[in-house]
Design a protein around this motif. Sequence first.
Motif, PDB file in Angstrom:
ATOM      1  N   LYS A   1      30.917  -5.205  50.030  1.00 52.55           N
ATOM      2  CA  LYS A   1      32.006  -3.959  50.022  1.00 52.55           C
ATOM      3  C   LYS A   1      32.329  -4.207  51.936  1.00 52.55           C
ATOM      4  N   ASP A   2      31.173  -3.518  52.289  1.00 50.71           N
ATOM      5  CA  ASP A   2      31.268  -4.176  53.632  1.00 50.71           C
ATOM      6  C   ASP A   2      31.568  -4.989  54.337  1.00 50.71           C
ATOM      7  N   PHE A   3      31.294  -6.528  53.658  1.00 49.72           N
ATOM      8  CA  PHE A   3      32.076  -7.891  53.496  1.00 49.72           C
ATOM      9  C   PHE A   3      32.696  -8.162  53.956  1.00 49.72           C
ATOM     10  N   ASN A   4      33.379  -7.503  52.298  1.00 57.64           N
ATOM     11  CA  ASN A   4      35.430  -7.026  52.422  1.00 57.64           C
ATOM     12  C   ASN A   4      36.043  -6.576  53.591  1.00 57.64           C
ATOM     13  N   ARG A   5      35.130  -5.861  53.898  1.00 60.73           N
ATOM     14  CA  ARG A   5      36.232  -4.327  54.884  1.00 60.73           C
ATOM     15  C   ARG A   5      36.454  -5.104  56.071  1.00 60.73           C
ATOM     16  N   ILE A   6      35.733  -6.701  56.548  1.00 61.46           N
ATOM     17  CA  ILE A   6      35.181  -7.133  57.770  1.00 61.46           C
ATOM     18  C   ILE A   6      35.637  -8.149  57.707  1.00 61.46           C
ATOM     19  N   VAL A   7      36.123  -8.825  56.208  1.00 61.51           N
ATOM     20  CA  VAL A   7      36.992  -9.786  56.115  1.00 61.51           C
ATOM     21  C   VAL A   7      38.559  -9.569  56.782  1.00 61.51           C
ATOM     22  N   CYS A   8      39.029  -8.633  55.619  1.00 60.50           N
ATOM     23  CA  CYS A   8      40.679  -7.574  55.449  1.00 60.50           C
ATOM     24  C   CYS A   8      40.648  -7.635  57.250  1.00 60.50           C
ATOM     25  N   THR A   9      39.517  -7.315  58.713  1.00 60.80           N
ATOM     26  CA  THR A   9      39.922  -6.266  59.417  1.00 60.80           C
ATOM     27  C   THR A   9      40.069  -8.208  60.471  1.00 60.80           C
ATOM     28  N   CYS A  10      39.330  -8.896  59.889  1.00 57.64           N
ATOM     29  CA  CYS A  10      38.957  -9.737  61.217  1.00 57.64           C
ATOM     30  C   CYS A  10      40.088 -11.115  60.523  1.00 57.64           C
ATOM     31  N   PHE A  11      40.374 -11.386  59.355  1.00 54.96           N
ATOM     32  CA  PHE A  11      40.471 -12.426  58.942  1.00 54.96           C
ATOM     33  C   PHE A  11      42.246 -12.543  57.949  1.00 54.96           C
ATOM     34  N   ASN A  12      42.578 -12.962  58.230  1.00 58.07           N
ATOM     35  CA  ASN A  12      44.035 -13.237  57.129  1.00 58.07           C
ATOM     36  C   ASN A  12      43.958 -14.097  55.938  1.00 58.07           C
ATOM     37  N   GLY A  13      42.764 -14.609  55.694  1.00 57.16           N
ATOM     38  CA  GLY A  13      42.668 -15.560  54.253  1.00 57.16           C
ATOM     39  C   GLY A  13      43.013 -17.196  55.168  1.00 57.16           C
ATOM     40  N   ALA A  14      42.409 -18.369  53.934  1.00 59.13           N
ATOM     41  CA  ALA A  14      42.469 -19.529  54.311  1.00 59.13           C
ATOM     42  C   ALA A  14      43.821 -19.758  53.648  1.00 59.13           C
ATOM     43  N   SER A  15      44.009 -20.928  55.115  1.00 57.88           N
ATOM     44  CA  SER A  15      44.934 -21.529  54.407  1.00 57.88           C
ATOM     45  C   SER A  15      45.875 -21.800  53.570  1.00 57.88           C
ATOM     46  N   ASN A  16      46.335 -21.802  52.664  1.00 52.81           N
ATOM     47  CA  ASN A  16      46.962 -21.452  51.618  1.00 52.81           C
ATOM     48  C   ASN A  16      47.225 -23.079  51.175  1.00 52.81           C
ATOM     49  N   ILE A  17      47.177 -23.799  52.215  1.00 52.09           N
ATOM     50  CA  ILE A  17      47.178 -25.562  52.062  1.00 52.09           C
ATOM     51  C   ILE A  17      45.985 -26.069  51.814  1.00 52.09           C
ATOM     52  N   SER A  18      44.831 -25.670  52.775  1.00 50.91           N
ATOM     53  CA  SER A  18      43.853 -26.051  52.649  1.00 50.91           C
ATOM     54  C   SER A  18      42.897 -25.475  50.754  1.00 50.91           C
ATOM     55  N   GLN A  19      43.391 -24.667  50.656  1.00 53.33           N
ATOM     56  CA  GLN A  19      42.838 -23.656  49.639  1.00 53.33           C
ATOM     57  C   GLN A  19      43.274 -25.047  48.286  1.00 53.33           C
ATOM     58  N   ALA A  20      44.938 -25.422  48.542  1.00 52.28           N
ATOM     59  CA  ALA A  20      45.605 -26.311  47.239  1.00 52.28           C
ATOM     60  C   ALA A  20      44.636 -27.515  48.190  1.00 52.28           C
ATOM     61  N   GLY A  21      43.576 -27.636  48.652  1.00 48.06           N
ATOM     62  CA  GLY A  21      42.531 -28.721  48.674  1.00 48.06           C
ATOM     63  C   GLY A  21      41.563 -28.351  48.218  1.00 48.06           C
ATOM     64  N   GLY A  22      41.003 -27.819  48.311  1.00 47.34           N
ATOM     65  CA  GLY A  22      39.519 -27.084  48.167  1.00 47.34           C
ATOM     66  C   GLY A  22      39.722 -27.136  46.529  1.00 47.34           C
ATOM     67  N   LEU A  23      40.680 -26.358  45.889  1.00 44.60           N
ATOM     68  CA  LEU A  23      41.250 -26.584  44.136  1.00 44.60           C
ATOM     69  C   LEU A  23      41.410 -28.303  43.678  1.00 44.60           C
ATOM     70  N   ALA A  24      41.521 -29.045  44.411  1.00 40.11           N
ATOM     71  CA  ALA A  24      41.652 -30.460  43.672  1.00 40.11           C
ATOM     72  C   ALA A  24      40.354 -31.429  43.947  1.00 40.11           C
ATOM     73  N   CYS A  25      39.443 -30.380  45.023  1.00 38.61           N
ATOM     74  CA  CYS A  25      38.343 -31.278  45.252  1.00 38.61           C
ATOM     75  C   CYS A  25      37.210 -30.669  43.790  1.00 38.61           C
ATOM     76  N   LEU A  26      37.784 -29.823  43.149  1.00 35.11           N
ATOM     77  CA  LEU A  26      36.909 -29.567  42.083  1.00 35.11           C
ATOM     78  C   LEU A  26      38.006 -29.748  40.858  1.00 35.11           C
ATOM     79  N   SER A  27      37.952 -30.860  40.524  1.00 32.31           N
ATOM     80  CA  SER A  27      38.757 -31.197  40.061  1.00 32.31           C
ATOM     81  C   SER A  27      37.781 -32.500  39.033  1.00 32.31           C
ATOM     82  N   PRO A  28      37.989 -32.995  37.608  1.00 31.46           N
ATOM     83  CA  PRO A  28      37.095 -34.030  37.939  1.00 31.46           C
ATOM     84  C   PRO A  28      37.404 -35.322  38.776  1.00 31.46           C
ATOM     85  N   GLU A  29      38.562 -35.616  38.901  1.00 37.03           N
ATOM     86  CA  GLU A  29      39.527 -36.592  39.462  1.00 37.03           C
ATOM     87  C   GLU A  29      38.232 -36.158  41.485  1.00 37.03           C
ATOM     88  N   GLY A  30      38.444 -35.104  41.742  1.00 37.46           N
ATOM     89  CA  GLY A  30      37.877 -34.277  43.016  1.00 37.46           C
ATOM     90  C   GLY A  30      36.830 -34.896  43.562  1.00 37.46           C
TER      91      GLY A  30
END
Length: 461
Positions: free
Chosen positions: A333-362
């Motif tokens: 809960k405290d880590f989540n509070r810090i993340v929400c205060t200091c960070f707006n989330g990872a790039s949506n484009i980067s996250q699309a790449g991360g999801l592709a990394c975890l596909s069988p082909e990735g």
Amino acid sequence: MSLMNNLSNSMIYSSSSAFLAPTSFNSRTHNVSVPLKSPRIVKCIATPQEEQTAYKTKVSRNANIAKLQAGYLFPEVARRRAAHLLKYPNAQVISLGIGETTEPIPDVITSAMAKRSHALSTLEGYSGYGAEQGEKALRAALASTFYGNLGIEEEDIVVSDGAKCDISRLQIVFGSNVTMAVQDPSYPAYVDSSVIMGQTGHFLKDVERFANIEYMRCTPENGFFPNLSNVARTDIIFFCSPNNPTGAPATREQLTRLVQFAKDNGSIIVYDSAYALYISDENPRSIFEIPGAKEVAIETASFSKYAGFTGVRLGWTVVPKQLLFSDGFRVAKDFNRIVCTCFNGASNISQAGGLACLSPEGLEAMQEVIGFYKENTKIIVETFNSLGFKVYGGQNAPYVWVHFPGRNSWDVFTEILKKTHIVTTPGSGFGPGGEGSIRVSAFGHRENVLEACRRFKHLYN
């Protein structure tokens, strides 16, 4: 046509900005002829002025940052590389120092990022701020891919812009009134972030370490795992496996002892698994493979060294719901509070790449990239072994740890750079336990690694 064009044949040179001021001349109807004089050398001499003192605010500098010694290790290595190039501008410098990936990101991954990027230009595909914790699909894929049978759920995972960034966010969670232990040698971000947070005393030059940090010596003699019976109790234990810089992975039995040590002392382990996919034997890839670890451990990880995401930036941190502070409050809960205060989330484009990394082909593509770098480590290890050096790491990590007994590691770094134009990393930059060794990175194009090894043989044969 400008006034400058009309006067170009007059060979007049001026440093006056007034010469370039707007003019009312009609350049189409006037031909200007200016008599030439013998060229003279004009010297510009600054007029002596009273010495001025720069304005200073009334804000004191952060005294903890002032404790840090010189610059952060890797920018310092880069600075010395740049200075070397100034001195030897024609040198073909090969960098095997900073752990910077060199091989292209697999197409199956970049295609997914390109598709997501293009979708942002459409009404249907546009998205703005996302959840600070990361997209649900990616968190679910991380949980099933890496922690499927370990009791870690997507709610325990926070997606980020890299493990290094999360280390500092975790330090904010812990605050300044905690004590910490670190492997010696180890990744310097652990110590430096602790210093900045005010968890340490001053740097003790006689022993080359900061006061109030428990340095857990990891050497070939103890299998690069600390003798826990000699380690004082601390609140936080930073532990990386496979270790950076030595490349040594912890065994299941060793991690079992570490988890029990943390339980006995009421400590929290921050487990850095940035190189876990390089492990090719039976050693654990996650701290959560150890029974009881969810009650005492946090795990950070990254796509940087798996998929070449050092510039894309994407990682994750696991904070199990079972991990509690001394008052029973959930650490997550405290880590989540810090993340929400200091960070707006990872790039949506980067996250699309991360999801592709975890596909069988990735996953298959990432293993090919990892296999390429592991072939590089094999070449480097064989080279130094043939030269009679004691060499460690390389089998389960992209780093090779080479021992130079009785030598200062910065001196070895300088010798190699000066005589071979190869950049390595001095072991002392990872802590006092790294003195007398250097780290050689396997992140490099194959032809560069082969050429570097040829130069090593020429220097030390």
